[in-house]
Design a protein around this motif. Structure first.
Motif, PDB file in Angstrom:
ATOM      1  N   LYS A  41       2.485   9.938   5.159  1.00 62.68           N
ATOM      2  CA  LYS A  41       1.185  10.034   5.826  1.00 62.68           C
ATOM      3  C   LYS A  41       0.768  11.486   6.019  1.00 62.68           C
ATOM      4  CE  LYS A  41       0.682   5.809   5.846  1.00 62.68           C
ATOM      5  NZ  LYS A  41      -0.071   5.324   4.677  1.00 62.68           N
ATOM      6  N   VAL A  44      -0.742  12.363   2.641  1.00 61.22           N
ATOM      7  CA  VAL A  44      -1.999  11.663   2.369  1.00 61.22           C
ATOM      8  C   VAL A  44      -3.109  12.141   3.300  1.00 61.22           C
ATOM      9  CG1 VAL A  44      -3.142   9.418   2.428  1.00 61.22           C
ATOM     10  CG2 VAL A  44      -0.875   9.629   1.403  1.00 61.22           C
ATOM     11  N   GLU A  74      -6.525  12.176  -9.756  1.00 61.57           N
ATOM     12  CA  GLU A  74      -7.010  11.014  -9.021  1.00 61.57           C
ATOM     13  C   GLU A  74      -8.414  11.286  -8.475  1.00 61.57           C
ATOM     14  OE1 GLU A  74      -5.608   8.204  -5.268  1.00 61.57           O
ATOM     15  OE2 GLU A  74      -4.449   9.965  -5.886  1.00 61.57           O
ATOM     16  N   THR A 117     -11.928   4.968   0.170  1.00 59.06           N
ATOM     17  CA  THR A 117     -10.990   6.082   0.002  1.00 59.06           C
ATOM     18  C   THR A 117     -10.031   6.187   1.172  1.00 59.06           C
ATOM     19  OG1 THR A 117     -12.665   7.306  -1.260  1.00 59.06           O
ATOM     20  CG2 THR A 117     -10.807   8.560  -0.406  1.00 59.06           C
ATOM     21  N   ARG A 119      -8.946   3.884   3.038  1.00 56.48           N
ATOM     22  CA  ARG A 119      -7.989   2.777   3.106  1.00 56.48           C
ATOM     23  C   ARG A 119      -6.634   3.164   2.506  1.00 56.48           C
ATOM     24  NH1 ARG A 119     -12.299  -1.057   1.468  1.00 56.48           N
ATOM     25  NH2 ARG A 119     -13.024  -2.098   3.354  1.00 56.48           N
ATOM     26  N   LYS A 120      -6.617   4.217   1.700  1.00 58.06           N
ATOM     27  CA  LYS A 120      -5.354   4.650   1.102  1.00 58.06           C
ATOM     28  C   LYS A 120      -4.371   5.118   2.164  1.00 58.06           C
ATOM     29  CE  LYS A 120      -7.673   6.342  -3.078  1.00 58.06           C
ATOM     30  NZ  LYS A 120      -7.961   7.549  -3.893  1.00 58.06           N
ATOM     31  N   ALA A 121      -4.888   5.535   3.306  1.00 52.64           N
ATOM     32  CA  ALA A 121      -4.015   6.043   4.368  1.00 52.64           C
ATOM     33  C   ALA A 121      -3.561   4.955   5.328  1.00 52.64           C
ATOM     34  CB  ALA A 121      -4.734   7.148   5.143  1.00 52.64           C
ATOM     35  N   GLU A 122      -4.072   3.747   5.204  1.00 51.06           N
ATOM     36  CA  GLU A 122      -3.766   2.706   6.176  1.00 51.06           C
ATOM     37  C   GLU A 122      -2.429   2.004   5.953  1.00 51.06           C
ATOM     38  OE1 GLU A 122      -7.088   0.089   6.248  1.00 51.06           O
ATOM     39  OE2 GLU A 122      -8.435   1.552   7.202  1.00 51.06           O
TER      40      GLU A 122
END
Length: 232
Positions: A41, A44, A74, A117, A119-122
């Motif tokens: 995390k 990210v 990416e 975008t 949501r990648k950290a959730e």
């Protein structure tokens, strides 16, 4: 049960009751998973924070091309926002739309890209919350079980001396310590990550709204949409 005075960590682990050992092993795995998520995390959220700042800078200049390097690798937040927002802008304002409605449509489209975008950290955050809330109780279960086992040993040996009681109590309390070691970093990391993610979401959302407002005031490259019912 160990009746000696060896209270090293290795001794506490090896001489503990099997149930307590299983609790300790589960908590140790939870702690490893917690730190793996924390490291992931940190990477990210750091990248998303930089991307949000890039989007803010892009909105401030009113640019429609991501800065150099954003398109490589990416897809970044700026690239995704422009990829979904520019087609809407190029189509132009519908004859039935007001300027405000056109701006709101652009903003909604861009905010959807921002949300996708972020949501990648959730993933992983719910596990942090679970470890933080459950680990102390798992450790407490190991402690209670260990103390019960210690009392059974006292009853079997008919000896209440400190040499008999201390090892079992120490093994039991060690389970609580491991539970806290797993829970405290998880709680701190979850709260910190949640706050950082919320700030990034607010910054990126404000940047998307600003960029939509700027684009709505600029003439589109392509022609506007046809009025409803207008022949092709």
């Amino acid at each position: 049960m160990n009746n000696g005075a060896d209270f090293t960590i290795q001794s506490l682990l090896l001489n503990a009751d099997p149930v307590v050992q299983a609790v300790m092993a589960a908590l140790a795995l939870a702690s490893i998973a917690c730190w793996a998520i924390i490291i992931e995390k940190a990477v990210v959220l750091g990248r998303l924070k930089r991307e949000a700042r890039t989007l803010t800078a892009l909105a401030a200049t009113g640019g429609i091309v991501p800065p150099e390097g954003e398109a490589r690798g990416e897809e970044s937040m700026s690239a995704r926002v422009l990829r979904v927002g520019l087609p809407e802008w190029r189509e132009g304002r519908d004859t039935a739309e007001t300027a405000g409605e056109f701006r709101d449509r652009l903003e909604r489209t861009m905010r959807v890209a921002v949300t996708a975008t972020l949501r990648k950290a959730e993933p992983g955050l719910p596990l942090l919350a679970t470890i933080g809330s459950v680990s102390p109780f798992v450790g407490l279960f190991g402690t209670v079980w260990g103390i019960m086992h210690s009392f059974f040993g006292i009853a079997a040996k008919q000896d209440t001396g400190l040499a008999t009681v201390a090892p079992g109590i120490a093994e039991a309390l060690f389970a609580t310590a491991i539970g806290l070691v797993a829970a405290i970093p998880a709680v701190i990391a979850y709260n910190r990550c949640s706050v950082q993610l919320s700030r990034i979401r607010q910054e990126a959302g404000a940047a998307a709204a600003s960029l939509a407002s700027r684009l709505a005031r600029r003439p589109a490259i392509a022609g506007g949409r046809r009025a409803a019912g207008e022949p092709a």
